[in-house]
Design a protein around this motif. Sequence first.
Motif, PDB file in Angstrom:
ATOM      1  N   LEU A 152     -10.218  -2.263  -3.770  1.00  0.00           N
ATOM      2  CA  LEU A 152      -9.322  -2.947  -4.536  1.00  0.00           C
ATOM      3  C   LEU A 152      -9.549  -4.068  -5.240  1.00  0.00           C
ATOM      4  O   LEU A 152      -8.857  -4.804  -6.307  1.00  0.00           O
ATOM      5  CB  LEU A 152      -8.003  -3.234  -3.370  1.00  0.00           C
ATOM      6  CG  LEU A 152      -7.048  -2.318  -2.855  1.00  0.00           C
ATOM      7  CD1 LEU A 152      -6.361  -2.759  -1.770  1.00  0.00           C
ATOM      8  CD2 LEU A 152      -6.453  -1.618  -3.925  1.00  0.00           C
TER       9      LEU A 152
ATOM     10  N   SER B 165      -5.130   2.358  -1.025  1.00  0.00           N
ATOM     11  CA  SER B 165      -3.976   1.965  -0.460  1.00  0.00           C
ATOM     12  C   SER B 165      -3.674   2.757   0.823  1.00  0.00           C
ATOM     13  O   SER B 165      -3.211   2.134   1.785  1.00  0.00           O
ATOM     14  CB  SER B 165      -2.631   2.323  -1.389  1.00  0.00           C
ATOM     15  OG  SER B 165      -2.985   1.512  -2.507  1.00  0.00           O
TER      16      SER B 165
ATOM     17  N   LEU C 276      -7.301   4.011  -6.456  1.00  0.00           N
ATOM     18  CA  LEU C 276      -6.212   3.309  -5.833  1.00  0.00           C
ATOM     19  C   LEU C 276      -5.501   3.941  -4.770  1.00  0.00           C
ATOM     20  O   LEU C 276      -5.105   3.116  -3.860  1.00  0.00           O
ATOM     21  CB  LEU C 276      -5.215   2.786  -7.214  1.00  0.00           C
ATOM     22  CG  LEU C 276      -4.046   1.848  -6.940  1.00  0.00           C
ATOM     23  CD1 LEU C 276      -4.579   0.631  -6.330  1.00  0.00           C
ATOM     24  CD2 LEU C 276      -3.116   1.783  -7.964  1.00  0.00           C
TER      25      LEU C 276
ATOM     26  N   ARG D 263      -9.377  -0.395  -9.668  1.00  0.00           N
ATOM     27  CA  ARG D 263      -7.907  -0.347  -9.297  1.00  0.00           C
ATOM     28  C   ARG D 263      -6.998   0.550 -10.488  1.00  0.00           C
ATOM     29  O   ARG D 263      -5.867   0.850 -10.152  1.00  0.00           O
ATOM     30  CB  ARG D 263      -7.089  -1.880  -9.508  1.00  0.00           C
ATOM     31  CG  ARG D 263      -7.380  -2.714  -8.240  1.00  0.00           C
ATOM     32  CD  ARG D 263      -6.681  -3.751  -8.169  1.00  0.00           C
ATOM     33  NE  ARG D 263      -6.349  -4.753  -9.274  1.00  0.00           N
ATOM     34  CZ  ARG D 263      -7.220  -5.683  -9.429  1.00  0.00           C
ATOM     35  NH1 ARG D 263      -8.286  -5.969  -8.602  1.00  0.00           N
ATOM     36  NH2 ARG D 263      -7.259  -6.439 -10.542  1.00  0.00           N
TER      37      ARG D 263
ATOM     38  N   GLY E 186       0.833  -1.218   0.151  1.00  0.00           N
ATOM     39  CA  GLY E 186       0.003  -0.007   0.147  1.00  0.00           C
ATOM     40  C   GLY E 186       0.891   1.192  -0.072  1.00  0.00           C
ATOM     41  O   GLY E 186       0.619   2.227  -0.731  1.00  0.00           O
TER      42      GLY E 186
ATOM     43  N   VAL F 119       2.383   1.920  -3.411  1.00  0.00           N
ATOM     44  CA  VAL F 119       1.613   2.632  -4.246  1.00  0.00           C
ATOM     45  C   VAL F 119       1.354   4.246  -4.074  1.00  0.00           C
ATOM     46  O   VAL F 119       1.407   4.909  -4.921  1.00  0.00           O
ATOM     47  CB  VAL F 119       0.158   1.973  -4.089  1.00  0.00           C
ATOM     48  CG1 VAL F 119      -0.818   2.795  -4.936  1.00  0.00           C
ATOM     49  CG2 VAL F 119      -0.032   0.432  -4.702  1.00  0.00           C
TER      50      VAL F 119
ATOM     51  N   GLY G 232      -1.623  -3.058  -6.785  1.00  0.00           N
ATOM     52  CA  GLY G 232      -2.915  -2.992  -6.076  1.00  0.00           C
ATOM     53  C   GLY G 232      -3.449  -4.453  -6.021  1.00  0.00           C
ATOM     54  O   GLY G 232      -4.202  -4.613  -4.745  1.00  0.00           O
TER      55      GLY G 232
END
Length: 731
Positions: free
Chosen positions: A632, A648, A644, A638, A555, A558, A581
Motif C-alpha cells: 500500500l 487489502s 490493492l 495502489r 480494507g 476496498v 488504500g
Amino acid sequence: MSKATLIDTTYCIGCRSCQSTCKQWNDLPAEQTVLLGGDKGLQNPNTLTSSTFAVVTFDEVEDASAPGGLRYVSTKRQCMHCEEPACAAACPVTALHKTESGAVAYDASKCIGCRYCMWACPFGVPTAEWDSLAPKIQKCDMCVGRQAAVAPVERNGVALSAEERTRLAAAYATPACVKQCPAGALKYGDRDELLKEAHARIAASPSKYVDHVYGEHEVGGTNMLYLSPVPFEKLGFPMDLGTDPLPRRSAVALGAVPPAVIGVGAALGGVYALSKRKQEVKAKEGKAHEHHPEFAPVKQPFWTTANKLLAAVMAWGAISFVARFALGLGGSTNLSDTYAWGLWIVFDLVWIAVAAGAFATAGLIYVLQRKDLYSIGRSAVLMGLLSYSFVTVTLLADLGLPWHFWRLGTEAPHHSAMFEVSWCVGLYVTVLAFEFMPVPFERWGMKKAMDAWKRWSPWYVVGAVTLFVYLMSRNVLIAAGAAAVFSVLAYAFRTRPGEKPVPILLAIAAVTLSTMHQSSLGSLFLLMPDKLDHAWWSPVMPVYFFLSSIAAGLGLMVLVELWIAKAFKRQVRVAQLAALGKVAFWALAVYEAFRLGDLAVRGQLGHALTGPKAGLFLAEVVLGGLLPLVLLGAAKLRERPAVLGLASALATGGIVLNRMSVVVFAMNLKGAMPQDSAQPYLPSAVEWGVSLGLIAATIFLFGLAVRHMPVLPKEEPAQAANEPNAEQASA
C-alpha cells in the motif's frame, strides 16, 4: 464490616460435609460423577458445576517433612468473594453484585446469560446451566439467604433469652458449610479479625504453615482466606494474579467514555468547520471540484447462481437459528465452562471491526470533505447497517436469556464494558439507519419523509448522544454538557435555505459512537490479564482495537468495491480505491507502530517473537501488517486493482486473525475451579450455520438493495471512471 471465611487446610479431614451441606442448603440436584482416583483420590466431582457450588480437592504433595515424603492436603474450594469482584464489574445488568456483608451475590432474575462473568473471573468460579433451555450462571453466594433469615425469639412457647437470641442469630447468619464443618477447618467472622488470627496461627506454628494467607492481597483481597502447610501453587491456586483489583483496569478506560464523547464530537465539529472553510476558499479560487454523481438501481437479474447458493446458506442459517432455541445453548453448541464464548463472539468482534468502513468513510467524506469519495458513501453505509444489524442477531443467539435483554435499559452497572458496547452498538445501528434513510426516500419519491429527515435527524443525534452519555456517567451535568455541545453543532451546521443537506451531524455521531464501542471492545478483555497471552493483552487494548478497526474497515471497503465491480460488471473506480488504500496505509502503519511500541515498552516484544504463540503473532504482524504496508505504500502499486485487493485482503485478514487470537487462539483457559480440567472447543454445525448464514444474508441483501435502490452511482464511461482528476491525484 466485611465478613469472611478462614479456611485452614491443616484442620481439614476431607469429609466433604461442607460440600454436601452446600448442596442441601441450596437445593442443588445430584449429578452423575466419577471417582478420579490417582493423585486426586476422592475428589468428586472434579470441578465446580452449575449444581455444585463447593468442591473439596485432594492433592498429594511432595514434602520431606511428612511421613513417607508425601503430604495429603484436602481443600474446600468455592467462590472467593473478591473485595472488588471482576465478575460484578463485568456484568452489564448488575445480576452479580457485592454486598455489604462481603458476599458476591447473584440475582438470576436480572441475568441475560451473556457469560462475560465466566471469563472475567480469575478463579473460574461462575458456571453455566448448559443442560437448560434458558441457561443462567450459578455460583456460591456465601449463603446470603441465611443472613437475611430472622432467628426465632421463642422455643416451644418459651421466650428465648437475649443471649440465646444472639447465639441463634449468629448461627443463622453463618454460611451452611461453616456451620457443618466437624473439624473446625472453617471459621466465619469479620475479615480484619480473621486476618489477625491467620497471621497469629502462622506466627505460633511457623513449621506448620507457609507464611502466606492466600486471599489477603490477591486481586485486591478476597473474602475467602486460606492457610496451608504447603505452597499454594502446589494446591493449584493461581499465583500470577497480582494484587491490583481487576475491575480498576477497565474502570479507567470506561470512565473516560462520557468526556471522550463530548471531546470527540466537538473536535470533529471543529475539523468539519475547517474543512468546509477550505473547500469554500477553493471554490472562490475556482480550484474546487464538485463530486455529486447520480445514483441509480442496478438493472441485473437477481436469481443468479451465486444468489441461489447464498439463499441455500441462509436457509441453513435459519434452521440453525431455530435449532439454537429449540435445543438450548448447551444442546446446540460446543460451548462449555472452559469456552463460555466461542465462534459467535469471534464473529461479532470480527464483523464489528471490518464493518468500521462505514464510520471511516463517513468521516472522510463529510468531516474531512473528501468529496472525491462520495460515490462509495452509500455502499459503505449499507454494508455497515447490514453488518451491525446481523451482529445484534448473533448476540441474541449467543445470550442464554435474550428475553431479559430489556434489563440493559433498567440497570446501572459500574464500568461494565459489555453494558457500554451493548448501548453504543444499538445506538450506532440507529444512526446508520438514519444515514441510509435518504436512499429509499429518494427511490420512492417520499418528499415529506425526506423533509422530516432533514429537519429532525440532527436532533435525533443530540438525543441519542445525550442518552448514551447519561447511561455511561449517570451524571445529569455531564449529560447536559453533551446535549449542549451537540445542540450547538446541530444549530451551527443546520441546512440553510437553498443549500443541499449534508448529514454532518449523523457523520459526527457515527465516528464518535464507533470510536467508543470499537475501543470498548478492547476494554472487554482488560479483566483477563491472567488468561490472554501478553503478546495480545495490554492495558491499552482499547486504543489498539480502535486503530486496527480503521485499517480493517477501509480494507474491507476496498474489497467490497472490487467485488461490486466484478459482480455487477462495472468499472473499477481506481482513483477512489487508491485514495482509500492510501488512508488504509496510514491507519495500518499507525496501528502496527502503536502495537509494536506497546509491546516494547511493556517488555513483551521478546515474548511475542519467541514465545509459544510466536508463529501466530508473526503471521498477524508480518502477513497482516508489514506486507500490506509495503504494497500500500507505493502509489503505483495502489493504482493496480489486483495489488490493492491483495494488500487489502492481507490487512483485513491480519485484523481478523487478531480478533480470533484474542478470543480463542491466544487464550490460556483453564476451565472451572480448581482450573485443572480445561475442555477443548470446536464449533458445532449450529454455530457455523448461524454465522455463515448471517454472512450470506449480508451479501444477499446488499445485492437485493443495489438492484432496487439508488445505492451505486450510475455507470460512467470507462475512460472517465479510471482517470483521476487533479484533486484525486493530489490525494
